[in-house]
Structures are given as C-alpha cells and as structure tokens.
Design a protein around this motif. Structure first.
Motif, PDB file in Angstrom:
ATOM      1  N   THR A  13       9.697  25.895   5.228  1.00 50.55           N
ATOM      2  CA  THR A  13      11.057  25.659   4.753  1.00 50.55           C
ATOM      3  C   THR A  13      11.178  24.269   4.139  1.00 50.55           C
ATOM      4  N   THR A  14      10.539  23.294   4.763  1.00 48.95           N
ATOM      5  CA  THR A  14      10.519  21.904   4.307  1.00 48.95           C
ATOM      6  C   THR A  14       9.056  21.486   4.158  1.00 48.95           C
ATOM      7  N   PRO A  15       8.705  20.796   3.079  1.00 42.07           N
ATOM      8  CA  PRO A  15       7.303  20.384   2.930  1.00 42.07           C
ATOM      9  C   PRO A  15       6.867  19.463   4.063  1.00 42.07           C
ATOM     10  N   MET A  19       1.553  31.623  15.265  1.00 36.31           N
ATOM     11  CA  MET A  19       2.058  30.360  15.806  1.00 36.31           C
ATOM     12  C   MET A  19       1.632  29.234  14.874  1.00 36.31           C
ATOM     13  N   VAL A  20       2.602  28.429  14.435  1.00 34.23           N
ATOM     14  CA  VAL A  20       2.347  27.337  13.491  1.00 34.23           C
ATOM     15  C   VAL A  20       2.736  26.014  14.140  1.00 34.23           C
ATOM     16  N   LYS A  65       9.209  27.354  14.254  1.00 34.88           N
ATOM     17  CA  LYS A  65       9.826  28.654  14.501  1.00 34.88           C
ATOM     18  C   LYS A  65       9.760  29.515  13.239  1.00 34.88           C
ATOM     19  N   ARG A  66       9.274  30.757  13.436  1.00 33.39           N
ATOM     20  CA  ARG A  66       9.202  31.715  12.333  1.00 33.39           C
ATOM     21  C   ARG A  66      10.619  32.024  11.837  1.00 33.39           C
ATOM     22  N   ILE A  81       6.184  34.082   6.564  1.00 34.71           N
ATOM     23  CA  ILE A  81       4.817  34.538   6.320  1.00 34.71           C
ATOM     24  C   ILE A  81       4.845  35.843   5.543  1.00 34.71           C
ATOM     25  N   SER A  82       3.951  35.941   4.561  1.00 32.22           N
ATOM     26  CA  SER A  82       3.789  37.163   3.777  1.00 32.22           C
ATOM     27  C   SER A  82       2.297  37.326   3.516  1.00 32.22           C
TER      28      SER A  82
END
Length: 93
Positions: A77-79, A53-54, A62-63, A69-70
């Motif tokens: 996606t956006t800074p 969860m971010v 949303k993932r 994530i890796s």
C-alpha cells in the motif's frame, strides 16, 4: 515435523518440504526497495493467498491493509523505505 527436509538458501531463506508441499520461509522477494517501488515478486505462487505473511523491517504487515497479493506479485500500500528488509513466508505446491 521430524520428517521435514531443510534446505538452506541464500539470504537466510529456508524451504521446508513435506510430501508435495513446501513452505518458503523468510523469502526476500525481488524488486527495488527505494521508497518509490510498491511491487515485489515471489519466487513461487503461494498455494493460499490468505496464508501469506509479510514482514518489513521485522513488522508483520496485514493483508488487504498493508499489502495485496495476486499470483506471485505482492503490492504494498505504501512503498517500503529505502534499504528495508522485506521477508515473506508462504506455502506452495
């Protein structure tokens, strides 16, 4: 839940332990938050990418839409805007 050990860490992060599992709660990842950088690194590798969860400035991301994530690397996606607060919760071994 009564058996969880709670260890306070810097920045409000907590690690909750139960058996061989740990929950990293509200970890602030490493990485420059400058409206340019999109890559941030967690202290540990999550046990399950689907349960990461971010939050950025209190908004849940949303993932695969807002981030990927890796391993222990989160890529936005956006800074995030300069000085944003990024907090991540995940389970690890």
């Amino acid at each position: 839940i009564a058996n969880l050990d709670r260890n306070q860490k810097l920045g409000g992060q907590r690690t909750l332990h139960r058996g061989g599992l740990a929950l990293e709660w509200l970890e602030v990842p490493s990485g420059i938050v400058n409206n340019i950088n999109t890559t941030f690194t967690l202290a540990y590798t999550p046990a399950d990418d689907n349960k990461v969860m971010v939050w950025v400035n209190g908004s849940l991301f949303k993932r695969n839409t807002d981030f990927t994530i890796s391993g222990s690397t989160i890529t936005m996606t956006t800074p995030p805007p300069t000085d944003s607060l990024i907090q991540i919760t995940y389970q690890r071994q």
